[in-house]
Enzyme design. Sequence first.
Site, PDB file in Angstrom:
ATOM      1  N   LYS A   1       0.831  -1.212   0.000  1.00 50.34           N
ATOM      2  CA  LYS A   1       0.000   0.000   0.000  1.00 50.34           C
ATOM      3  C   LYS A   1       0.865   1.262   0.000  1.00 50.34           C
ATOM      4  O   LYS A   1       0.599   2.222  -0.729  1.00 50.34           O
ATOM      5  CB  LYS A   1      -0.940  -0.018   1.206  1.00 50.34           C
ATOM      6  CG  LYS A   1      -2.039  -1.067   1.102  1.00 50.34           C
ATOM      7  CD  LYS A   1      -2.753  -1.305   2.425  1.00 50.34           C
ATOM      8  CE  LYS A   1      -3.767  -2.424   2.298  1.00 50.34           C
ATOM      9  NZ  LYS A   1      -4.404  -2.800   3.564  1.00 50.34           N
TER      10      LYS A   1
ATOM     11  N   GLN B   1      -4.375  -1.713   9.845  1.00 44.89           N
ATOM     12  CA  GLN B   1      -4.254  -3.042   9.252  1.00 44.89           C
ATOM     13  C   GLN B   1      -4.743  -4.114  10.219  1.00 44.89           C
ATOM     14  O   GLN B   1      -4.344  -4.160  11.376  1.00 44.89           O
ATOM     15  CB  GLN B   1      -2.792  -3.311   8.870  1.00 44.89           C
ATOM     16  CG  GLN B   1      -2.561  -4.626   8.152  1.00 44.89           C
ATOM     17  CD  GLN B   1      -3.241  -4.691   6.793  1.00 44.89           C
ATOM     18  OE1 GLN B   1      -3.239  -3.727   6.041  1.00 44.89           O
ATOM     19  NE2 GLN B   1      -3.817  -5.830   6.481  1.00 44.89           N
TER      20      GLN B   1
ATOM     21  N   ASP C   1     -10.896   2.551   4.008  1.00 48.77           N
ATOM     22  CA  ASP C   1     -11.129   1.111   3.904  1.00 48.77           C
ATOM     23  C   ASP C   1     -12.613   0.813   3.738  1.00 48.77           C
ATOM     24  O   ASP C   1     -12.995  -0.286   3.342  1.00 48.77           O
ATOM     25  CB  ASP C   1     -10.596   0.383   5.144  1.00 48.77           C
ATOM     26  CG  ASP C   1      -9.250  -0.277   4.900  1.00 48.77           C
ATOM     27  OD1 ASP C   1      -8.926  -0.557   3.733  1.00 48.77           O
ATOM     28  OD2 ASP C   1      -8.522  -0.518   5.880  1.00 48.77           O
TER      29      ASP C   1
END
Length: 293
Positions: free
Chosen positions: A52, A96, A119
């Site tokens: 990412k 994460q 997200d």
Amino acid sequence: MQLLDGKFVSEKLKQEIAAEAAEVLSLSGRKPHLVAILVGHDGGSETYVASKMKNCEKVGFKSTLYRYEETVTEAELLNKIEEINLDPEVDGLIVQLPLPKHIDPEKVTEKIDYRKDVDGFHPVNLGRMMRNLPCFIPATPYGILMMLEEYKIETAGKHCVVVGRSNIVGSPMSILMARNTYPGNCTVTLTHSKTQNLEEIVRSADIVVAAIGRKNFITADMVKDGAVVIDVGINRETSAETKSGFKLYGDVDFENIAPKASWITPVPGGVGLMTIVGLLKNTLASAKKEIYS
């Protein structure tokens, strides 16, 4: 059989994102900024976050990574999230997963400002998605939609069977494929590990989305000829054959299903690459204030 090539589509879309990011920099004097928080040293999480960050650099975003040991307290983590929420220079924030057992992932998700939740996991974004309102769509389903659109896969009136009901992929995917949009307008069946007659249901699908997290769970006898098969699974196994020491497998038995499918995603090289594009698109939308002002 034709491949739904995540590498090709993701590279094409990243070029478009980079051009828009350059416009943002020109107009505002700053780059779109994504912040990631990583707790612990899980191998998969390390790989995902590194990818990412690398892709942010590639498209001209600023990226910042905050790392914590597994011993970090829930309170410390929530305080850091609040600090980032209040920073006007940050457009997107991701934490994460998975997190250590002493940290409640739901508390963490709800603590993130929904206007920076790139997200797409916050209840506000999921609720707005359910009502077909502007929102940050969860990155993996968003990536799948972009792939279907790029290849002009016909979806209206088709029977889409989603295997797996997670809040990250399966459940939002079922909602998105049923919406009165393109891609969408499917008749959707959401299935999971407790579904009776699962094989029969999957066999009736025109479009199969496999997101159950089990290696080769979908076998050739479960897929009808001409089906479109989307494999979301990323299952890591140690392997002496690769430099990395592990090999990736999908939730779909690719070798035996590919000859029957009209379109199919490979693993790796499919949905995983599109997930990152979904994240980048959401971050760009946040920087441009396209969804929340």
